[in-house]
Design a protein around this motif. Sequence first.
Motif, PDB file in Angstrom:
ATOM      1  N   ILE A   1      -7.376  94.594  64.267  1.00  0.00           N
ATOM      2  CA  ILE A   1      -6.959  95.687  63.391  1.00  0.00           C
ATOM      3  C   ILE A   1      -6.150  95.104  62.241  1.00  0.00           C
ATOM      4  N   PHE A   2      -6.563  95.392  61.022  1.00  0.00           N
ATOM      5  CA  PHE A   2      -5.880  94.900  59.833  1.00  0.00           C
ATOM      6  C   PHE A   2      -5.026  96.036  59.264  1.00  0.00           C
ATOM      7  N   ARG A   3      -3.726  95.888  59.357  1.00  0.00           N
ATOM      8  CA  ARG A   3      -2.831  96.942  58.873  1.00  0.00           C
ATOM      9  C   ARG A   3      -2.739  96.883  57.352  1.00  0.00           C
ATOM     10  N   ARG A   4      -3.050  97.998  56.702  1.00  0.00           N
ATOM     11  CA  ARG A   4      -3.001  98.074  55.248  1.00  0.00           C
ATOM     12  C   ARG A   4      -2.404  99.404  54.813  1.00  0.00           C
TER      13      ARG A   4
ATOM     14  N   SER B   1      -0.548 109.416  46.799  1.00  0.00           N
ATOM     15  CA  SER B   1       0.119 109.201  48.081  1.00  0.00           C
ATOM     16  C   SER B   1      -0.351 107.893  48.707  1.00  0.00           C
ATOM     17  N   VAL B   2       0.452 107.395  49.651  1.00  0.00           N
ATOM     18  CA  VAL B   2       0.058 106.194  50.386  1.00  0.00           C
ATOM     19  C   VAL B   2       0.062 106.506  51.875  1.00  0.00           C
ATOM     20  N   VAL B   3      -0.908 105.961  52.587  1.00  0.00           N
ATOM     21  CA  VAL B   3      -1.062 106.204  54.018  1.00  0.00           C
ATOM     22  C   VAL B   3      -1.279 104.862  54.715  1.00  0.00           C
ATOM     23  N   GLN B   4      -1.102 104.863  56.031  1.00  0.00           N
ATOM     24  CA  GLN B   4      -1.331 103.652  56.814  1.00  0.00           C
ATOM     25  C   GLN B   4      -2.770 103.637  57.322  1.00  0.00           C
ATOM     26  N   MET B   5      -3.495 102.607  56.906  1.00  0.00           N
ATOM     27  CA  MET B   5      -4.893 102.482  57.282  1.00  0.00           C
ATOM     28  C   MET B   5      -5.075 101.263  58.184  1.00  0.00           C
ATOM     29  N   GLY B   6      -5.856 101.427  59.238  1.00  0.00           N
ATOM     30  CA  GLY B   6      -6.195 100.311  60.105  1.00  0.00           C
ATOM     31  C   GLY B   6      -7.616  99.877  59.851  1.00  0.00           C
TER      32      GLY B   6
ATOM     33  N   ARG C   1      -2.912 105.204  67.038  1.00  0.00           N
ATOM     34  CA  ARG C   1      -2.217 106.493  67.033  1.00  0.00           C
ATOM     35  C   ARG C   1      -0.742 106.303  67.410  1.00  0.00           C
ATOM     36  N   ALA C   2      -0.489 105.503  68.424  1.00  0.00           N
ATOM     37  CA  ALA C   2       0.885 105.260  68.864  1.00  0.00           C
ATOM     38  C   ALA C   2       1.675 104.441  67.843  1.00  0.00           C
ATOM     39  N   ALA C   3       0.980 103.592  67.075  1.00  0.00           N
ATOM     40  CA  ALA C   3       1.649 102.697  66.137  1.00  0.00           C
ATOM     41  C   ALA C   3       1.826 103.305  64.748  1.00  0.00           C
ATOM     42  N   GLY C   4       1.411 104.557  64.541  1.00  0.00           N
ATOM     43  CA  GLY C   4       1.669 105.236  63.278  1.00  0.00           C
ATOM     44  C   GLY C   4       0.604 105.091  62.216  1.00  0.00           C
ATOM     45  N   TYR C   5      -0.608 104.760  62.608  1.00  0.00           N
ATOM     46  CA  TYR C   5      -1.704 104.705  61.638  1.00  0.00           C
ATOM     47  C   TYR C   5      -2.210 106.124  61.356  1.00  0.00           C
ATOM     48  N   ASP C   6      -2.697 106.327  60.133  1.00  0.00           N
ATOM     49  CA  ASP C   6      -3.210 107.641  59.734  1.00  0.00           C
ATOM     50  C   ASP C   6      -4.733 107.720  59.804  1.00  0.00           C
ATOM     51  N   LEU C   7      -5.410 106.651  59.426  1.00  0.00           N
ATOM     52  CA  LEU C   7      -6.862 106.628  59.476  1.00  0.00           C
ATOM     53  C   LEU C   7      -7.340 105.197  59.610  1.00  0.00           C
ATOM     54  N   SER C   8      -8.631 105.040  59.889  1.00  0.00           N
ATOM     55  CA  SER C   8      -9.203 103.721  60.107  1.00  0.00           C
ATOM     56  C   SER C   8     -10.537 103.620  59.382  1.00  0.00           C
TER      57      SER C   8
ATOM     58  N   GLU D   1      -2.257 115.195  61.401  1.00  0.00           N
ATOM     59  CA  GLU D   1      -0.997 115.786  60.933  1.00  0.00           C
ATOM     60  C   GLU D   1      -0.222 114.813  60.059  1.00  0.00           C
ATOM     61  N   SER D   2      -0.126 113.569  60.491  1.00  0.00           N
ATOM     62  CA  SER D   2       0.580 112.566  59.698  1.00  0.00           C
ATOM     63  C   SER D   2      -0.121 112.331  58.362  1.00  0.00           C
ATOM     64  N   LEU D   3      -1.444 112.254  58.392  1.00  0.00           N
ATOM     65  CA  LEU D   3      -2.214 112.022  57.170  1.00  0.00           C
ATOM     66  C   LEU D   3      -1.966 113.115  56.141  1.00  0.00           C
ATOM     67  N   LEU D   4      -2.106 114.378  56.542  1.00  0.00           N
ATOM     68  CA  LEU D   4      -1.937 115.478  55.594  1.00  0.00           C
ATOM     69  C   LEU D   4      -0.485 115.636  55.173  1.00  0.00           C
ATOM     70  N   THR D   5       0.449 115.345  56.058  1.00  0.00           N
ATOM     71  CA  THR D   5       1.870 115.423  55.687  1.00  0.00           C
ATOM     72  C   THR D   5       2.190 114.413  54.589  1.00  0.00           C
TER      73      THR D   5
END
Length: 397
Positions: free
Chosen positions: A62-65, A72-77, A106-113, A287-291
Amino acid sequence: MNIQYRAPLNQTELDDSIQCSISVFDESEHMFTNIVKLDPWFDLNNTRACFVDGKVVSVVQIFRRTMRIGGSVVQMGGVGNVSTRPEYRRAGHSSQVIRDSVQYMRAAGYDLSILFTDIQSHYAKAGWVMYPMFRTRLALPEKLENSSDVIVRQCDLDQDEGALREIYNRFNASRTGTIVRSVEYWNNRPKWRDYDPTLFWTARQNGRIVAYLMCDRWFIREMGYLPNFESATIELFHRFFNQANVEEVNSVEAIVPHECRELLTATGCAVKRVEHYHTMIRIIDLESLLTKMLPTFETRLNDSDFSGWGGSIVIRCETKILCFSVDGGIFKRSALIGMPSIELAVSHTQLLNLLFGNMTPRQIAFSNELTLDDSKIELLGVLFPPGELFLWETDRF
């Protein structure tokens, strides 16, 4: 037989996971080891593996980006290096590692992959959906005109990196899908992703770098330019085309944003965009993504004719129901009480197309037989305007 699905616990287990990838991919060992050493966001937990009696037999990296969606900025795996040792295939290990990866993200706070594959069915079982992307084919012009006030030079990363970062950040400031790059990422990325330095060029005017072009032979991997320097960028392309003509190449491929079509046409090329389906996307935490998207929604609303609108918006995406209240131009997550002002029911695929601008609210309302009048559809069109999901080839994983 002892089977475990987890991250490596130490360097020895990590090395074993790298050997698992090497056994499958036709790549040199240094590519995998350099990713571990040089990716600024590498985390041991981002390697998910199946251990059979202590041996890694299947692995997912998994590459965290940090990725932009509008403003907006989101966490993508980014999912890559998916591999299973040949002698352990068809036992369900890879599918289970992929499911473990979803739980971990999901547990590590990613929004989408996001991932890239030719075997979509393998990932569809774990919730990824296909998403159309584009490549551009350029038939090169026969006649090229050069400008005398533009200086084109081979890029020197040690000297030019600061200027490249400025161009990249300005060119991609609100470009959906692009990666927010750190200085360390800029410095390290070329060391684990091979590229041809002889085809990485900059254009200068008045002593300032105003555009750049990075190619892998006759494939344009990345470009960028400062506002109002389109003519210098065209000159940069012409120099590249001249190089291609010397080697009797009359067409090239590129991954470039749709907004660059007019500029490419101005170079004299015949431009053709080709759709392909190697990309798959999965929402990890809706929920995290849309927030995280709320500031962008607020900006879009307040810059529109609906700036004074207030009410509630419910988004139903398969089994998830999210409600947002809007008051004084501010979006807030809220409980669903009574009838919402707008209720939007979408599938996973439709929501992704809506977020990235590939599908309009009117199309979704028609497809899903939603009862939305023109005013509500226009409001949703402000929040979800037409756009494009775009990821530079140099940032793929």
